[in-house]
Scaffold this active site. Structure first.
Site: not given
Ligand code: HPA
Length: 235
Positions: A4, A20, A181, A205
């Site tokens: 990869h 990411g 994640m 967020d």
């Molecule tokens: N959930 C999972 N991963 C994320 C989130 C979330 O609300 N915000 C940024 N990465």
């Protein structure tokens, strides 16, 4: 060359930032690095090497979620001899302490992922940050008077649906600060492969109020964290 990552031997630095979003990796190289070049374009998962304040450094996109993240981190460490990895990502806050735009310095990661169950069976490994990287990031953040918090995060396999609300309630009751994640896999690979790793996460967020940092402002908050990560590597 990996499957990869198509970089030539020796073209990736020992210290790598992990994003990411591959376009953020490109932005980091263009904004912070001098003399940078792109070493990977496979699947659009850009990787760049350059110099920051005279130090050789790379940045690699990883995609979202533990399986994708794992592929890139594995190839960087096994194929290119990477020794220090700092994830520069985003997270959703689930506590009062981490506010929108705060930087979460992930001490350890809870998870609902099956990856470590498949690796270790009933053995419950505790994925945690490199103490030396964490301490340096924290000291720098305090020196710079950044809005940073240290604590655990919940590395979730799902962004939508599943039993995400119930799981977030458990994570919250156990003191996790935020949801993201990838960190659990970063810290597990670091332990398995004897390298140093840290996850820095800008709160993008809130799962409590459903507020989000507006897209245009996101870059500013994110850039503060990238500088912190680079200083943590090379301070
Ligand atoms: N959930 C999972 N991963 C994320 C989130 C979330 O609300 N915000 C940024 N990465």
């Amino acid at each position: 060359m990996g499957i990869h990552i198509e970089a030539k031997d020796g073209s990736i630095a020992e210290c790598v930032l992990l994003s990411g979003d591959p376009l953020r990796a490109k932005h980091i190289a263009q904004t912070y690095f001098s003399d940078s070049f792109c070493y990977n374009e496979i699947r659009g998962m850009y990787g760049y090497t350059g110099y920051w304040n005279g130090h050789r450094v790379s940045v690699q996109g990883t995609g979202m979620g533990m399986p994708s993240f794992s592929i890139y981190a594995h190839e960087l460490i096994e194929g290119y001899g990477v020794k220090k990895l700092i994830r520069v990502g985003t997270c959703g806050t689930i506590c009062e302490r981490a506010k929108l735009r705060s930087i979460v310095i992930a001490q350890a990661a809870d998870t609902d992922s099956g990856m470590n169950r498949s690796r270790f069976d009933s053995y419950s490994f505790a994925p945690c940050a490199s103490f030396s990287l964490l301490q340096r990031a924290w000291d720098l953040a305090m020196e710079k008077k950044l809005d940073a918090v240290v604590g655990n995060v919940f590395t979730s396999d799902q962004f939508y649906d599943g039993k995400i609300e119930e799981k977030v309630a458990i994570a919250k009751s156990l003191g996790a600060l935020a949801v993201e994640m990838e960190t659990c896999e970063l810290y597990t690979l670091a332990a398995l492969k004897k390298v140093k790793a840290l996850s820095l996460l800008t709160v993008s967020d809130s799962l409590l109020t459903l507020e989000q940092v507006p897209p245009l402002e996101r870059q500013v908050a994110f850039d503060e964290m990238v500088t912190l990560a680079l200083e943590t590597f090379f301070d």
